[in-house]
Every structure is written in C-alpha cells, then in structure tokens.
Design a protein around this motif. Structure first.
Motif, PDB file in Angstrom:
ATOM      1  N   PHE A 173       0.819  -1.210   0.000  1.00 29.59           N
ATOM      2  CA  PHE A 173       0.000   0.000   0.000  1.00 29.59           C
ATOM      3  C   PHE A 173       0.853   1.261   0.000  1.00 29.59           C
ATOM      4  O   PHE A 173       0.442   2.294  -0.525  1.00 29.59           O
ATOM      5  CB  PHE A 173      -0.955  -0.010   1.192  1.00 29.59           C
ATOM      6  CG  PHE A 173      -2.264  -0.689   0.904  1.00 29.59           C
ATOM      7  CD1 PHE A 173      -3.360   0.038   0.471  1.00 29.59           C
ATOM      8  CD2 PHE A 173      -2.397  -2.057   1.043  1.00 29.59           C
ATOM      9  CE1 PHE A 173      -4.567  -0.588   0.191  1.00 29.59           C
ATOM     10  CE2 PHE A 173      -3.590  -2.691   0.764  1.00 29.59           C
ATOM     11  CZ  PHE A 173      -4.683  -1.953   0.333  1.00 29.59           C
ATOM     12  N   ALA A 174       2.039   1.192   0.607  1.00 25.35           N
ATOM     13  CA  ALA A 174       2.944   2.347   0.575  1.00 25.35           C
ATOM     14  C   ALA A 174       3.374   2.644  -0.851  1.00 25.35           C
ATOM     15  O   ALA A 174       3.516   3.809  -1.253  1.00 25.35           O
ATOM     16  CB  ALA A 174       4.168   2.092   1.456  1.00 25.35           C
ATOM     17  N   LEU A 175       3.563   1.592  -1.645  1.00 24.11           N
ATOM     18  CA  LEU A 175       3.947   1.764  -3.045  1.00 24.11           C
ATOM     19  C   LEU A 175       2.860   2.480  -3.835  1.00 24.11           C
ATOM     20  O   LEU A 175       3.146   3.195  -4.802  1.00 24.11           O
ATOM     21  CB  LEU A 175       4.243   0.399  -3.679  1.00 24.11           C
ATOM     22  CG  LEU A 175       5.519  -0.306  -3.198  1.00 24.11           C
ATOM     23  CD1 LEU A 175       5.588  -1.723  -3.754  1.00 24.11           C
ATOM     24  CD2 LEU A 175       6.756   0.492  -3.615  1.00 24.11           C
ATOM     25  N   ASP A 176       1.595   2.289  -3.438  1.00 23.95           N
ATOM     26  CA  ASP A 176       0.485   2.977  -4.107  1.00 23.95           C
ATOM     27  C   ASP A 176       0.282   4.391  -3.573  1.00 23.95           C
ATOM     28  O   ASP A 176       0.048   5.334  -4.332  1.00 23.95           O
ATOM     29  CB  ASP A 176      -0.825   2.191  -3.909  1.00 23.95           C
ATOM     30  CG  ASP A 176      -0.817   0.862  -4.646  1.00 23.95           C
ATOM     31  OD1 ASP A 176      -0.012   0.723  -5.591  1.00 23.95           O
ATOM     32  OD2 ASP A 176      -1.588  -0.022  -4.271  1.00 23.95           O
ATOM     33  N   SER A 177       0.350   4.520  -2.247  1.00 25.11           N
ATOM     34  CA  SER A 177      -0.068   5.774  -1.620  1.00 25.11           C
ATOM     35  C   SER A 177       0.908   6.923  -1.839  1.00 25.11           C
ATOM     36  O   SER A 177       0.480   8.075  -2.007  1.00 25.11           O
ATOM     37  CB  SER A 177      -0.272   5.562  -0.114  1.00 25.11           C
ATOM     38  OG  SER A 177       0.958   5.273   0.526  1.00 25.11           O
ATOM     39  N   ILE A 178       2.221   6.647  -1.844  1.00 25.06           N
ATOM     40  CA  ILE A 178       3.183   7.735  -1.963  1.00 25.06           C
ATOM     41  C   ILE A 178       3.130   8.406  -3.339  1.00 25.06           C
ATOM     42  O   ILE A 178       3.064   9.641  -3.424  1.00 25.06           O
ATOM     43  CB  ILE A 178       4.607   7.239  -1.629  1.00 25.06           C
ATOM     44  CG1 ILE A 178       4.653   6.730  -0.188  1.00 25.06           C
ATOM     45  CG2 ILE A 178       5.609   8.368  -1.826  1.00 25.06           C
ATOM     46  CD1 ILE A 178       4.106   7.707   0.852  1.00 25.06           C
ATOM     47  N   PRO A 179       3.132   7.654  -4.457  1.00 22.09           N
ATOM     48  CA  PRO A 179       2.949   8.336  -5.745  1.00 22.09           C
ATOM     49  C   PRO A 179       1.628   9.092  -5.824  1.00 22.09           C
ATOM     50  O   PRO A 179       1.557  10.162  -6.430  1.00 22.09           O
ATOM     51  CB  PRO A 179       2.988   7.182  -6.763  1.00 22.09           C
ATOM     52  CG  PRO A 179       3.789   6.127  -6.100  1.00 22.09           C
ATOM     53  CD  PRO A 179       3.416   6.215  -4.647  1.00 22.09           C
ATOM     54  N   ALA A 180       0.587   8.534  -5.185  1.00 19.95           N
ATOM     55  CA  ALA A 180      -0.721   9.183  -5.229  1.00 19.95           C
ATOM     56  C   ALA A 180      -0.691  10.549  -4.560  1.00 19.95           C
ATOM     57  O   ALA A 180      -1.190  11.541  -5.110  1.00 19.95           O
ATOM     58  CB  ALA A 180      -1.775   8.290  -4.564  1.00 19.95           C
ATOM     59  N   ILE A 181      -0.094  10.642  -3.392  1.00 16.76           N
ATOM     60  CA  ILE A 181      -0.106  11.927  -2.691  1.00 16.76           C
ATOM     61  C   ILE A 181       0.884  12.913  -3.311  1.00 16.76           C
ATOM     62  O   ILE A 181       0.656  14.132  -3.303  1.00 16.76           O
ATOM     63  CB  ILE A 181       0.168  11.751  -1.183  1.00 16.76           C
ATOM     64  CG1 ILE A 181      -0.192  13.051  -0.455  1.00 16.76           C
ATOM     65  CG2 ILE A 181       1.600  11.334  -0.929  1.00 16.76           C
ATOM     66  CD1 ILE A 181      -0.253  12.929   1.029  1.00 16.76           C
ATOM     67  N   TYR A 182       1.963  12.401  -3.895  1.00 11.30           N
ATOM     68  CA  TYR A 182       2.877  13.315  -4.590  1.00 11.30           C
ATOM     69  C   TYR A 182       2.220  13.890  -5.852  1.00 11.30           C
ATOM     70  O   TYR A 182       2.692  14.883  -6.393  1.00 11.30           O
ATOM     71  CB  TYR A 182       4.188  12.609  -4.952  1.00 11.30           C
ATOM     72  CG  TYR A 182       5.253  12.758  -3.886  1.00 11.30           C
ATOM     73  CD1 TYR A 182       5.730  14.006  -3.532  1.00 11.30           C
ATOM     74  CD2 TYR A 182       5.773  11.659  -3.222  1.00 11.30           C
ATOM     75  CE1 TYR A 182       6.690  14.157  -2.540  1.00 11.30           C
ATOM     76  CE2 TYR A 182       6.744  11.790  -2.234  1.00 11.30           C
ATOM     77  CZ  TYR A 182       7.195  13.043  -1.903  1.00 11.30           C
ATOM     78  OH  TYR A 182       8.144  13.205  -0.931  1.00 11.30           O
ATOM     79  N   GLY A 183       1.146  13.260  -6.286  1.00  8.07           N
ATOM     80  CA  GLY A 183       0.382  13.821  -7.388  1.00  8.07           C
ATOM     81  C   GLY A 183      -0.515  14.965  -6.956  1.00  8.07           C
ATOM     82  O   GLY A 183      -1.050  15.695  -7.797  1.00  8.07           O
ATOM     83  N   LEU A 184      -0.672  15.121  -5.637  1.00  6.62           N
ATOM     84  CA  LEU A 184      -1.520  16.186  -5.102  1.00  6.62           C
ATOM     85  C   LEU A 184      -0.705  17.317  -4.491  1.00  6.62           C
ATOM     86  O   LEU A 184      -1.156  18.455  -4.439  1.00  6.62           O
ATOM     87  CB  LEU A 184      -2.483  15.611  -4.054  1.00  6.62           C
ATOM     88  CG  LEU A 184      -3.457  14.553  -4.586  1.00  6.62           C
ATOM     89  CD1 LEU A 184      -4.171  13.846  -3.436  1.00  6.62           C
ATOM     90  CD2 LEU A 184      -4.472  15.198  -5.521  1.00  6.62           C
ATOM     91  N   THR A 185       0.463  16.998  -3.985  1.00 11.89           N
ATOM     92  CA  THR A 185       1.350  18.019  -3.423  1.00 11.89           C
ATOM     93  C   THR A 185       2.793  17.540  -3.507  1.00 11.89           C
ATOM     94  O   THR A 185       3.064  16.351  -3.332  1.00 11.89           O
ATOM     95  CB  THR A 185       1.000  18.331  -1.960  1.00 11.89           C
ATOM     96  OG1 THR A 185       1.937  19.285  -1.445  1.00 11.89           O
ATOM     97  CG2 THR A 185       1.033  17.086  -1.102  1.00 11.89           C
ATOM     98  N   GLU A 186       3.691  18.464  -3.797  1.00  9.31           N
ATOM     99  CA  GLU A 186       5.115  18.128  -3.839  1.00  9.31           C
ATOM    100  C   GLU A 186       5.827  18.557  -2.565  1.00  9.31           C
ATOM    101  O   GLU A 186       7.061  18.473  -2.477  1.00  9.31           O
ATOM    102  CB  GLU A 186       5.770  18.790  -5.055  1.00  9.31           C
ATOM    103  CG  GLU A 186       5.280  18.246  -6.382  1.00  9.31           C
ATOM    104  CD  GLU A 186       5.956  18.922  -7.551  1.00  9.31           C
ATOM    105  OE1 GLU A 186       7.191  19.114  -7.495  1.00  9.31           O
ATOM    106  OE2 GLU A 186       5.256  19.275  -8.519  1.00  9.31           O
ATOM    107  N   GLU A 187       5.049  19.008  -1.582  1.00 10.75           N
ATOM    108  CA  GLU A 187       5.627  19.435  -0.323  1.00 10.75           C
ATOM    109  C   GLU A 187       5.824  18.231   0.600  1.00 10.75           C
ATOM    110  O   GLU A 187       4.840  17.655   1.081  1.00 10.75           O
ATOM    111  CB  GLU A 187       4.729  20.470   0.359  1.00 10.75           C
ATOM    112  CG  GLU A 187       4.694  21.817  -0.322  1.00 10.75           C
ATOM    113  CD  GLU A 187       6.043  22.521  -0.249  1.00 10.75           C
ATOM    114  OE1 GLU A 187       6.806  22.270   0.718  1.00 10.75           O
ATOM    115  OE2 GLU A 187       6.344  23.308  -1.158  1.00 10.75           O
TER     116      GLU A 187
END
Length: 326
Positions: free
Chosen positions: A211-225
């Motif tokens: 799930f970490a492999l899915d969630s991190i790219p997902a949130i970096y798509g919403l914010t780069e901070e």
C-alpha cells in the motif's frame, strides 16, 4: 511552503508522542475496544487532522491547505481499503479479537515506517528528476486498472495472507499452532518456536509495503511538499486501529470502494503525467496548461468518495432487503 527545521522537529516529536500514547497508554491493555471508545478516539484523530489542515490554510494559504486536505482524504481512503485487507488477514489467521488491537498497532507502526522511507526517497528523486512523474503517473493508472480487474473478478486479495515471505518463514522456522498472547516466539521442549502472531505481523507488514507503493505516488500527485505528504500520511494512519473496530462491519458494505479508489488513482495518475508534460512545456494544449488546480482535485476526490459510499450503502441495503424477502 517554507517549513523550518524547528517545525519539522516538533512535528516528528509530536508524532512519536502520539504513537507512544496510542501504544503504551491507550492500547496497553489487550482488549477489543468498545464502540464508544473506538468512536471517541476516531473522532479525536479526525478532528485533529481538520484542525491541522485549517492551520495550514490560515498560515500558508488556501493552496497548501487544499493540498493537505486532498492528500489526507486520499490517504485515508487508501487506508480504509487497507483495513479491508487487514480484516481478511485477521480472519484467515484466526486472530482472537482481544489480540487484534495489538496486531493492528504493530501494522500501523510498520506502515508509518515504510511510508516515511518512501516519502524521503520520493522527495529526493522528484527534486532531481522531473521525468519521474511520468513513472508515478503510469504506475497509478496501472494500479487503478488492476483494482477494476480485481473488482470484476471478485478477488479478495487473499494472496497477501500467504505470500512468498510467509511461505519461507513457515518452511524454515518451526512453529506452534496456538497464540500465546502478544508473544511472537515461545519456548517449548527446550526449543524456540514461533507463534501465529509472527505470521500475522509478517502478513500485515507485507500489506503495508504494497500500500505504501500505491499511496506515496498518489499523494505526490496532489502536493510536492514533503511536509504535507508526511503529515497527511500520519493523520491518515492515526486512529486507524480504532476505526477498524468502529466500522469493521461497514467495510463489508463498501462494495464499490475499490472502484472509487481506482477512479481517484487514475485521475491522479493523469494529473501526474500532465504535470510532467507541463514541466517539459509539452502541455500547452491541455486545460489549465496541464497543471490541474488543487480545487479541482479536491472536488473530484470528495465527489468520488461521496458517490462511492452512497452507492455502496444503497446497493447493499437493497441486496439485504431482497435476501430477507422484504
């Protein structure tokens, strides 16, 4: 967003303090939380996330505030889907209800560790290579397609319970069949044997990694901070143990959750690809110049979750009524 070293230090210290409170104070007694206890702590954690998001909005502006809320909602949704897999693991491995709280706590701590590592790696890579957004975007679209396939095939993802790591441990290490409280090993006949609790932790950890492999790219798509990425993940995982006991039955009714998540992940994947094209000046033809604004992302995420939840509850209600002949 200018985040000082002091702010980072305070955030990490508070996070560790909350985890310590959750593990050593709230969860010190091995028991199944009551609905009231689970409801109170779930409300507290969600309330803290809302207060934090408002604080970001007021101190750093609406854009960053919106990015936090979009990230939090997405990560919370993925975490709820994670809970469904936890339910399968607990059921397949026959974990006693009074021990599930402890196992969930360990699973959540592992999830925080894995996500912290991926957040750091992701931030370093993104800072150096803009093209990584193409990879992140393609991965999320691929994940979204797999979620749809799994839904259509009615797969329960039981492979996470008996993955390669689990089979290796079972084959190489002697074990006992019965649980011995929280202990992962036990001495019997002069030999150190592993208990089913170790298998539970391995299964939960494997799931957390996926799930970490899915969630991190997902949130970096919403914010780069990185700060918002980290805090959104922390707030999404905090209170997950209590939420497990609060909505354990409701999770079975969210039959369209995977479809909703697949749409959100596909949307973010496309957003990432457009962002990468914007970085290379290839997206002048696209609406908003390829940079999808956060208000639109937040609208899509909230709208999808609302529609998914309502449709799921209506469908399960009708199915239940039809089965009872009402």
């Amino acid at each position: 967003m200018d985040v000082s070293t002091t702010t980072w230090a305070i955030t990490v210290i508070v996070t560790i303090a909350v985890i310590a409170l959750d593990v050593f104070v709230i969860g010190r007694n091995v028991h199944e939380p009551s609905m009231k206890e689970a409801g109170v702590w779930t409300a507290i954690y969600i309330g803290l996330a809302i207060v934090f998001g408002i604080g970001v909005w007021m101190t750093s502006g609406a854009t960053y505030g919106g990015e936090f809320f979009a990230g939090f909602l997405t990560e919370k949704s993925l975490s709820v889907d994670n809970l469904f897999i936890f339910l399968i693991i607990m059921g397949k491995l026959a974990v006693p209800r009074q021990l599930q709280q402890y196992a969930l706590t360990i699973g959540i701590i592992l999830a925080l560790i894995f996500r912290a590592i991926f957040i750091a790696l992701g931030a370093a890579v993104i800072e150096q290579f803009a093209w990584v957004f193409f990879i992140f975007g393609a991965f999320l679209v691929y994940t979204a397609i797999n979620l749809v396939r799994e839904y259509r095939a009615h797969e329960e993802k039981e492979e996470v319970v008996d993955n390669a790591l689990m089979r290796l441990v079972k084959r190489r290490l002697p074990s006992v069949e019965e649980f011995h409280g929280r202990s992962m090993t036990v001495m019997q006949g002069g030999r150190r044997l592993i208990t089913p609790m170790l298998f539970v932790i391995i299964a939960l950890g494997s799931t957390d990694l996926l799930f970490a492999l899915d969630s991190i790219p997902a949130i970096y798509g919403l914010t780069e901070e990185p700060y918002l990425v980290f805090t959104a993940n922390v707030f999404a995982l905090m209170g997950l143990r209590q939420l497990y006991f609060l909505i354990g039955g409701l999770l079975q009714k969210l039959i369209y959750l995977s479809l909703g998540l697949s749409f959100i992940l596909a949307f973010i994947g496309v957003k990432l690809v457009l962002h990468a094209m914007h970085e290379y000046h290839w997206a002048d033809w696209a609406p908003f110049g390829g940079e999808i604004p956060i208000w639109l992302s937040l609208t899509v995420i909230i709208g999808t979750l609302v529609v998914t939840t309502v449709a799921s509850l209506v469908a399960t209600s009708r199915k239940s009524a039809a089965e009872t002949g009402r």
